[in-house]
Structures are given as C-alpha cells and as structure tokens.
Design an enzyme around this catalytic site. Structure first.
Site, mmCIF file in Angstrom:
data_model
loop_
_atom_site.group_PDB
_atom_site.id
_atom_site.type_symbol
_atom_site.label_atom_id
_atom_site.label_comp_id
_atom_site.label_asym_id
_atom_site.label_seq_id
_atom_site.Cartn_x
_atom_site.Cartn_y
_atom_site.Cartn_z
ATOM 1 N N ASP A 1 0.831 -1.202 0.000
ATOM 2 C CA ASP A 1 0.000 0.000 0.000
ATOM 3 C C ASP A 1 0.867 1.255 0.000
ATOM 4 O OD1 ASP A 1 -2.585 1.503 0.478
ATOM 5 O OD2 ASP A 1 -1.532 1.996 2.318
ATOM 6 N N GLU B 1 -2.162 -5.473 -3.424
ATOM 7 C CA GLU B 1 -1.202 -4.703 -2.630
ATOM 8 C C GLU B 1 -0.109 -5.611 -2.083
ATOM 9 O OE1 GLU B 1 -3.991 -1.042 -0.971
ATOM 10 O OE2 GLU B 1 -3.896 -2.912 0.169
#
Length: 239
Positions: A54, A126
């Site tokens: 992320d 992610e």
C-alpha cells in the site's frame, strides 16, 4: 513458514509480467488470513505485505501524477491518487490478471465467494506489490505498478479525477469546518412502490442539503451534490 505457491506459479508470474519471486514470498502474498484461522499450518497471511505494498503503491502513483500534471495543486493530486489506489480500482486490476483464482483462502471465505470480493482482490494486489518490492526493489515494483494500472492512468490523464459528490463534499467540509459531514436519514418509506429514503447532510448543526432515492446511497449522493452546489455558490452559512 509461508505456504508454497499454487501449482500454476509459472502461469501467474507470466501474467504478472515480473521476475520470479521466492516461493515463500509468493505464497505469503497469496495467503488470506481466513486460511490461517481454519488451518494448523505455520504460515503468515498477506497482511504485512499488503501494508508494505500500500505504501509503495501510494508513492509510485504520487510520483507519476506529479510528473503527469506539472501544474496541478495538492488537492487535485490527492484526489487523483485516491481515485487510482482505491480498493475497487485495485480489485479491477487484480481481476484482469486473474489473481483471485490463485488466492489461498479458508473454506468459509471460499464458500462465501471470497475470490470475487473487492477487499480480498485489492489486498492481494497490494501484497503482490509488496512482494515484488521486497524481492526486486523499487524500480521493479514501480514498473509493475505502472504496467498494472496503465488503463487507469490513461483514463485519468484524459479526464482527470472523477470525484463523486460525497468525496467532493468531504473535501470542502474538512477544509472549512475541520470535521466530516453527517448523513441523517429523515424519511424511510416502504410503500407499494418500493422503498424510498430521504437523507439530509449536516455539518456543525446546519443542514447543507437533502436528497431522496430508492437507496440510502443514492439519497446521500443527491444530498451531497446539493450541498456541494450550495457551498460552491456561497449560499450556506456556518452553523
């Protein structure tokens, strides 16, 4: 120890367009926490890699938007980045790659349709970014991200950020009142014509807008749009 990757490892790596990853790292990136809750396997879920990915993703997209839009302000860049890195966008990119079919899920999550859930797909995406970063560094992860999200970057270059009314109102209200807007359902009808909701959006004790629709979401969007128009026209006063 993380789980070994699924048998279709070579096919997955080819679709991702990346250099091979260590088996344990790939296995961890694909392992959903639900599997560990139902298994005695000594493994790690993909949550740590998701956290790392992320951050890397946000950095890469911020840098790319900074380069693409040399005169855009902070607020506009922030909204465009949010448009690209939001969960639904990442889930769409993961679906394009068929990532869901390779996730290692618990039986309950599998039965509940977990392979198609946006949250799981976005998390796996992610985590995969985090795995590429750990194995091959920033340059490789940057190339992976830009290739992965090429359609979205092309779209945003063409149109700019598609900010929905609720997001636009959130931005305006936070800047002016330093608190989020509140959406209050004031009418809920369940007659023969179907359900209908009326929602007011309020900030600091003042009603900024109202809207009606067959769902709370639609009513909230209409209320937010009315509020954005009113704020932009200077027709509201601080409560």
């Amino acid at each position: 120890m993380p789980l070994a990757p699924p048998p279709a490892y070579d096919d997955l790596v080819a679709r991702l367009g990346i250099k091979p990853l260590p088996d344990d790292l790939l296995g961890q990136a694909l392992t959903h926490a639900s599997y560990l809750n139902e298994s005695e396997a000594q493994a790690q879920s993909n949550e740590r890699l998701e956290f790392l990915g992320d951050s890397v993703l946000g950095m890469v997209i911020a840098d790319e938007l900074f380069r693409m839009f040399p005169v855009a302000g902070e607020g506009e860049l922030t909204r465009m980045r949010a448009e690209i890195v939001r969960g639904s966008t990442l889930a769409l990119a993961a679906a394009r790659l068929g990532l869901g079919e390779h996730m290692i899920l618990g039986r309950g999550e599998e039965a509940a349709g977990g392979r198609g859930r946006d949250r799981n797909l976005a998390g796996a995406m992610e985590a995969m970014v985090g795995a590429v970063y750990r194995a091959h560094g920033y340059r490789s992860s940057r190339a992976f991200i830009l290739r992965l999200l090429r359609p979205e970057l092309r779209q945003i270059r063409k149109e700019g950020a598609r900010v929905d009314p609720k997001s636009a109102l959130q931005h305006l209200v936070q800047a002016r009142w330093h608190e989020p807007p509140e959406y209050v359902t004031v009418v809920e009808e369940t007659g023969g014509a179907g359900r209908r909701f009326t929602v007011e959006v309020r900030v600091a004790g003042a009603t900024l807008g109202s809207g009606s629709g067959p769902s709370k979401r639609e009513a909230q969007q209409k209320a937010a749009l009315q509020a954005v128009v009113a704020l932009s026209a200077g027709k509201t006063e601080e409560g």
